[in-house]
Design an enzyme around this catalytic site. Structure first.
Site, PDB file in Angstrom:
ATOM      1  N   TYR A 286     -12.689  -7.801   2.258  1.00  0.00           N
ATOM      2  CA  TYR A 286     -13.741  -7.916   3.263  1.00  0.00           C
ATOM      3  C   TYR A 286     -15.001  -7.142   2.879  1.00  0.00           C
ATOM      4  O   TYR A 286     -16.111  -7.590   3.160  1.00  0.00           O
ATOM      5  CB  TYR A 286     -13.236  -7.384   4.617  1.00  0.00           C
ATOM      6  CG  TYR A 286     -12.108  -8.181   5.199  1.00  0.00           C
ATOM      7  CD1 TYR A 286     -12.362  -9.263   6.033  1.00  0.00           C
ATOM      8  CD2 TYR A 286     -10.781  -7.874   4.917  1.00  0.00           C
ATOM      9  CE1 TYR A 286     -11.327 -10.010   6.575  1.00  0.00           C
ATOM     10  CE2 TYR A 286      -9.740  -8.614   5.450  1.00  0.00           C
ATOM     11  CZ  TYR A 286     -10.020  -9.680   6.279  1.00  0.00           C
ATOM     12  OH  TYR A 286      -8.983 -10.420   6.802  1.00  0.00           O
TER      13      TYR A 286
ATOM     14  N   HIS B  23       4.162  -8.266   7.838  1.00  0.00           N
ATOM     15  CA  HIS B  23       2.776  -8.001   8.204  1.00  0.00           C
ATOM     16  C   HIS B  23       2.763  -6.969   9.333  1.00  0.00           C
ATOM     17  O   HIS B  23       2.311  -7.245  10.446  1.00  0.00           O
ATOM     18  CB  HIS B  23       2.081  -9.297   8.617  1.00  0.00           C
ATOM     19  CG  HIS B  23       0.582  -9.220   8.590  1.00  0.00           C
ATOM     20  ND1 HIS B  23      -0.199 -10.163   7.955  1.00  0.00           N
ATOM     21  CD2 HIS B  23      -0.291  -8.328   9.117  1.00  0.00           C
ATOM     22  CE1 HIS B  23      -1.482  -9.859   8.101  1.00  0.00           C
ATOM     23  NE2 HIS B  23      -1.556  -8.749   8.807  1.00  0.00           N
TER      24      HIS B  23
ATOM     25  N   GLU C 109      -0.920  -6.177   2.627  1.00  0.00           N
ATOM     26  CA  GLU C 109      -1.708  -4.946   2.643  1.00  0.00           C
ATOM     27  C   GLU C 109      -0.872  -3.669   2.795  1.00  0.00           C
ATOM     28  O   GLU C 109      -1.051  -2.890   3.728  1.00  0.00           O
ATOM     29  CB  GLU C 109      -2.751  -4.993   3.748  1.00  0.00           C
ATOM     30  CG  GLU C 109      -3.772  -6.097   3.575  1.00  0.00           C
ATOM     31  CD  GLU C 109      -4.855  -6.088   4.631  1.00  0.00           C
ATOM     32  OE1 GLU C 109      -5.906  -6.710   4.395  1.00  0.00           O
ATOM     33  OE2 GLU C 109      -4.670  -5.451   5.697  1.00  0.00           O
TER      34      GLU C 109
ATOM     35  N   ARG D 227      -0.929 -19.678   5.769  1.00  0.00           N
ATOM     36  CA  ARG D 227      -0.207 -18.439   5.480  1.00  0.00           C
ATOM     37  C   ARG D 227       0.039 -17.711   6.791  1.00  0.00           C
ATOM     38  O   ARG D 227      -0.895 -17.366   7.515  1.00  0.00           O
ATOM     39  CB  ARG D 227      -1.036 -17.558   4.544  1.00  0.00           C
ATOM     40  CG  ARG D 227      -0.292 -16.317   4.095  1.00  0.00           C
ATOM     41  CD  ARG D 227      -1.273 -15.198   3.751  1.00  0.00           C
ATOM     42  NE  ARG D 227      -0.905 -14.004   4.486  1.00  0.00           N
ATOM     43  CZ  ARG D 227      -1.730 -13.017   4.783  1.00  0.00           C
ATOM     44  NH1 ARG D 227      -2.992 -13.079   4.459  1.00  0.00           N
ATOM     45  NH2 ARG D 227      -1.301 -11.985   5.439  1.00  0.00           N
TER      46      ARG D 227
ATOM     47  N   GLU E 261      -6.997 -13.439   2.349  1.00  0.00           N
ATOM     48  CA  GLU E 261      -7.786 -13.142   3.542  1.00  0.00           C
ATOM     49  C   GLU E 261      -9.222 -12.869   3.135  1.00  0.00           C
ATOM     50  O   GLU E 261      -9.485 -12.097   2.205  1.00  0.00           O
ATOM     51  CB  GLU E 261      -7.289 -11.913   4.306  1.00  0.00           C
ATOM     52  CG  GLU E 261      -6.018 -12.098   5.085  1.00  0.00           C
ATOM     53  CD  GLU E 261      -5.651 -10.856   5.900  1.00  0.00           C
ATOM     54  OE1 GLU E 261      -6.569 -10.070   6.274  1.00  0.00           O
ATOM     55  OE2 GLU E 261      -4.452 -10.669   6.155  1.00  0.00           O
TER      56      GLU E 261
ATOM     57  N   ASN F 112      -6.692  -9.656  -0.335  1.00  0.00           N
ATOM     58  CA  ASN F 112      -7.431  -9.608   0.917  1.00  0.00           C
ATOM     59  C   ASN F 112      -8.676  -8.761   0.679  1.00  0.00           C
ATOM     60  O   ASN F 112      -8.567  -7.610   0.250  1.00  0.00           O
ATOM     61  CB  ASN F 112      -6.609  -8.971   2.031  1.00  0.00           C
ATOM     62  CG  ASN F 112      -5.439  -9.823   2.457  1.00  0.00           C
ATOM     63  OD1 ASN F 112      -5.255 -10.938   1.968  1.00  0.00           O
ATOM     64  ND2 ASN F 112      -4.642  -9.317   3.371  1.00  0.00           N
TER      65      ASN F 112
END
Length: 466
Positions: A299, A129, A174, A85, A355, A297
């Site tokens: 984290y 992005h 995002e 990606r 991600e 995504n």
């Protein structure tokens, strides 16, 4: 001592239809900022402003992927990944953001896509992005409603050029981050902190998403389309009622400003009134065009406190007993599992984790190896949490590590290393880390390397059972 909890072997066998991949973005790795006709983006200008980026770092060279893409594709092939990606640099293919296309820029992505396909790796294109062409920013950028048309025209160019070889397209990466940080808090390019600017940008990004979907459906009928959202639990940073209210409010901006209108054709309550002045009849129907998958995504969970900024909330500190990465992010795999299950319940779509990863203070040892055991521990815990979500019913079909390479990490410059591959930036030498070998082993279904015990007080400490 805290032992890394070893979950059962991943039951997702090779060739099961599950997609294993890696992710990057154009501005963070390509470099070649001033050659072959590329125009400036808002991030080029932001990097030149003193004090904006750590150490005065820029994306001018980054990982020089523009010239070294064959080497990087070979690294991916060695990993055994199924898919890559990456994002298209809008100012590389349209230096002014609209009008005449730049053939040299388009040809670079031709070469990259062809190299990927020749290596048995599926290209996944993300249209945006964060690197908005500077020329469009000077016309109002995401605050100008006309940008939906500009984005649709850019999408049409990409679809015509690559739609014969590319099936997977994401509209945005995002959007909650680049709108809130760039137009609400002023922390990222273009550095604006204004409530009206934020709400205009949110709505116009959503409009652009809808317009791009229409273009892609018409131009690439076989395409599989989605958008990529950063989504996670938002907890109060403190026990007071103000932080609790701030966490709920922040979650509507972070988690729901984009998925909610894109799936349900309405904004969440905190945003609806603020965005109403910028809406026109038919907007919500366009925004809520059908998609095929949800890109996540993830984290960390957020710990939120009240703050007198444009949305009344900001980031606070995690509880002191929560393990953290070397950059201070809380490590809580349970929040990842819960987010996957929440997305499955709310939206009912196939999920791709586009991600997930962690930064480490990576340096080669005396033998030239990079033994990033903390990253291995993190990836093991989070892939185990993903497997738990799948076992509980979440329809997760793929997992992409951020990132293939150490790269330019926005306002942190080159201080944060997220890559499976170490990059020595002065020489551009690539060194696959221990985590690259671990990931290749996971993909091929071999026994995963053992992970040593790590002290809970270590910055790399992690537990898969939180």
């Amino acid at each position: 001592m805290v032992k890394i909890q070893g979950a059962p072997q991943m039951s997702l066998a090779p060739n099961s239809g599950f997609v294993w991949g890696v992710s990057t973005s154009s501005f963070q790795i390509e470099g070649a900022a001033r050659i072959d006709g590329r125009g400036d983006s808002i991030w080029d200008v932001y990097c030149r402003e003193p004090g904006r980026v750590r150490n005065g770092d820029t994306g001018e060279t980054a990982c020089d992927h523009y010239h070294r893409y064959k080497e990087d594709v070979a690294l991916m092939r060695d990993l055994g990944i199924d898919a890559y990606r990456f994002s298209i640099s809008w100012p590389r293919v349209l230096p002014k953001g609209r009008g005449a296309a730049n053939e040299a820029g388009l040809a670079f992505y031709d070469r990259l896509i062809d190299e990927l396909l020749a290596s048995g790796i599926e290209p996944w294109i993300c249209l945006y992005h964060w690197d908005l062409p500077l020329a469009l920013h000077e016309l109002g950028g995401w605050q100008n409603r006309d940008i939906a048309g500009w984005f649709a025209d850019y999408t049409a160019l990409i679809a015509r050029r690559y739609g014969d070889r590319v099936r997977r397209f994401a509209t945005f990466n995002e959007p909650c981050v680049f709108t809130l940080f760039g137009y609400g808090f002023g922390w990222n390019a273009p550095g604006i902190a204004d409530a009206d600017a934020l709400h205009r940008a949110i709505h116009h990004v959503n409009l652009s998403h809808g317009a791009a979907l229409e273009v892609l459906r018409a131009a690439v009928p076989h395409a599989s389309l989605g958008a990529i959202h950063n989504r996670q639990p938002c907890f109060p940073a403190g026990p007071n009622v103000d932080d609790a209210a701030a966490a709920r409010h922040f979650a509507e901006y972070w988690n729901d400003a984009f998925p909610h209108p894109q799936f349900f054709a309405s904004y969440p309550p905190a945003l609806a009134k603020a965005i109403e002045p910028f809406q026109k009849p038919g907007d919500m129907a366009l925004i809520a065009g059908p998609v095929d998958w949800f890109g996540l995504n993830h984290y960390l969970p957020h710990y939120i406190k009240a703050d007198p900024n444009v949305i009344g909330a900001t980031f606070g500190a995690p509880p002191p007993d929560v393990p953290r990465t070397t950059i201070g992010w809380p490590i809580e795999p349970k929040a990842f599992r819960d987010s996957l299950l929440d997305i499955h319940r709310r939206f009912g779509l196939t999920i791709y984790v586009t991600e997930n990863g962690t930064a480490s203070d990576d340096t080669p040892d005396s033998s030239g190896h990079v033994e990033d055991v903390g990253r291995i521990a993190y990836l093991q815990a989070y892939t185990n949490a993903m497997q738990d979500a799948i076992a509980a019913g979440a329809d997760v079909r793929g997992y992409f590590v951020w990132s293939l390479l150490d790269n330019f990490e926005w306002t942190s410059g080159y201080d944060q290393r997220f890559g499976l591959v170490y990059v020595d930036f002065p020489t551009q030498r690539r060194i696959p880390k221990a985590s690259a070998r671990w990931y290749a082993s996971l993909i091929t279904g071999k026994r995963r390397p053992s992970v040593p015990q790590i002290s809970k007080n270590s910055a790399e400490a992690i537990t898969a059972t939180r």
